[in-house]
Design a protein around this motif. Structure first.
Motif, PDB file in Angstrom:
ATOM      1  N   ASP A  24     -19.687  -0.498  -7.086  1.00 35.31           N
ATOM      2  CA  ASP A  24     -18.412   0.039  -6.621  1.00 35.31           C
ATOM      3  C   ASP A  24     -18.427   0.194  -5.095  1.00 35.31           C
ATOM      4  N   LEU A  25     -17.273  -0.045  -4.474  1.00 34.82           N
ATOM      5  CA  LEU A  25     -17.127   0.194  -3.040  1.00 34.82           C
ATOM      6  C   LEU A  25     -15.925   1.112  -2.807  1.00 34.82           C
ATOM      7  N   PRO A  26     -16.093   2.193  -2.071  1.00 32.20           N
ATOM      8  CA  PRO A  26     -14.950   3.049  -1.717  1.00 32.20           C
ATOM      9  C   PRO A  26     -13.998   2.289  -0.803  1.00 32.20           C
ATOM     10  N   LEU A  27     -12.750   2.726  -0.799  1.00 37.98           N
ATOM     11  CA  LEU A  27     -11.749   2.094   0.059  1.00 37.98           C
ATOM     12  C   LEU A  27     -12.191   2.134   1.520  1.00 37.98           C
ATOM     13  N   ALA A  28     -12.779   3.231   1.945  1.00 39.96           N
ATOM     14  CA  ALA A  28     -13.204   3.352   3.339  1.00 39.96           C
ATOM     15  C   ALA A  28     -14.228   2.280   3.709  1.00 39.96           C
ATOM     16  N   ARG A  32     -13.938  -0.752   6.408  1.00 39.63           N
ATOM     17  CA  ARG A  32     -14.952  -0.980   7.440  1.00 39.63           C
ATOM     18  C   ARG A  32     -15.435  -2.426   7.445  1.00 39.63           C
ATOM     19  N   ARG A  33     -15.658  -2.982   6.246  1.00 42.39           N
ATOM     20  CA  ARG A  33     -16.222  -4.335   6.155  1.00 42.39           C
ATOM     21  C   ARG A  33     -15.197  -5.414   6.480  1.00 42.39           C
ATOM     22  N   THR A  34     -13.944  -5.168   6.183  1.00 40.88           N
ATOM     23  CA  THR A  34     -12.929  -6.199   6.384  1.00 40.88           C
ATOM     24  C   THR A  34     -12.215  -6.090   7.726  1.00 40.88           C
ATOM     25  N   GLY A  35     -12.172  -4.889   8.276  1.00 37.81           N
ATOM     26  CA  GLY A  35     -11.409  -4.684   9.492  1.00 37.81           C
ATOM     27  C   GLY A  35      -9.919  -4.534   9.254  1.00 37.81           C
ATOM     28  N   LEU A  36      -9.530  -4.436   7.985  1.00 37.71           N
ATOM     29  CA  LEU A  36      -8.116  -4.267   7.653  1.00 37.71           C
ATOM     30  C   LEU A  36      -7.664  -2.834   7.898  1.00 37.71           C
ATOM     31  N   HIS A  37      -6.366  -2.672   8.140  1.00 37.50           N
ATOM     32  CA  HIS A  37      -5.800  -1.327   8.233  1.00 37.50           C
ATOM     33  C   HIS A  37      -5.909  -0.665   6.863  1.00 37.50           C
ATOM     34  N   LYS A  38      -6.149   0.628   6.841  1.00 35.18           N
ATOM     35  CA  LYS A  38      -6.359   1.343   5.580  1.00 35.18           C
ATOM     36  C   LYS A  38      -5.178   1.180   4.636  1.00 35.18           C
TER      37      LYS A  38
END
Length: 249
Positions: A24-28, A32-38
């Motif tokens: 599992d990966l948290p949204l945060a 961080r990994r993608t550089g996308l806006h939250k």
């Protein structure tokens, strides 16, 4: 990390953010990994959940079984795997070591399957995973019998040294590949991972002699003697090629 401009690019960035060992990966962490806006990542993750490409969990998100289902529809790889599996299983029964089927993908081996029992070597390979061509037995079998362009690209480097025994000199690797092409079999002795040895052979088209895939047997150096399995690996590779030729439309 630069943010992709297209929706597809952003979706692929999210899916590829999951590493091999991730559950599992948290949204945060995805942000961080993608550089996308939250907000963008949250919206796209919700749509991917609806499309069954991600699952929502108490800890965030994980890759969904829908991705596996799509992957199994990849006709060329599925057909190759279905034909190869009896030969791979027989090779496993003979060797009782880890058996792989891999294809050339860019400058890497893409492993279509890995068969191994309780005695399997602690190799980093896994089904659906990738490894460099220059330091794996199966990779050298693919590289030696692949296109000239691929070989030149890999030899141009870089050739990362994964262990002290990795061949990182282009000239030495080139001569080794010439030998692999001449003998029809490739070896690895602790070049990708300490403690493992490997023997591999290419699966070549019966009519054109063009590369289709490669297979290998891998075991720990303290008990596995790759030279003793050369004939079995060659025979399995030839059997896969012959069966593919018979079933060709």
């Amino acid at each position: 990390m630069s943010v992709p401009d297209t929706v597809i690019g952003k979706v692929m960035a999210i899916l590829h953010a999951f590493a091999a060992d991730d559950a599992d990966l948290p949204l945060a962490e995805l942000v961080r990994r993608t550089g996308l806006h939250k907000a963008t990542a949250h919206r796209l993750c919700g749509e991917l959940v609806t499309a069954r490409l991600l699952d929502r969990t108490p800890d965030g998100y994980r890759l969904s079984g829908g991705l596996f289902e799509l992957g199994m529809r990849a006709s060329a790889e599925r057909g190759l795997l279905e034909i190869a599996m009896p030969f791979l299983q027989d090779l496993y029964e003979r060797s009782r070591e880890s058996v792989h089927l891999g294809v050339l993908d860019g400058s890497e081996v893409l492993y279509l399957t890995k068969i191994g029992g309780h005695r399997q070597a602690s190799a980093p390979s896994r089904t659906g995973g990738r490894m460099p061509l220059h330091c794996t037995g199966i990779g050298k079998a693919l590289l030696a019998h692949g296109s000239t362009a691929t070989r030149e690209r890999v030899l141009a480097g870089p050739l990362p040294r994964r262990t002290p025994k990795t061949i990182a000199a282009p000239g030495i690797l080139s001569r080794a590949l010439d030998t692999v092409r001449e003998k029809g079999v490739a070896f690895e002795f602790e070049e990708s991972t300490p403690g493992i040895a490997c023997v591999a052979a290419p699966v070549l088209d019966v009519d054109s002699n063009e590369l289709i895939a490669a297979i290998s047997v891998t075991g720990p150096v303290h008990r596995f003697r790759p030279q003793q399995h050369v004939d079995a690996v060659r025979a399995a590779a030839a059997g896969i090629a012959a069966t593919l030729n018979r079933r060709r439309p």
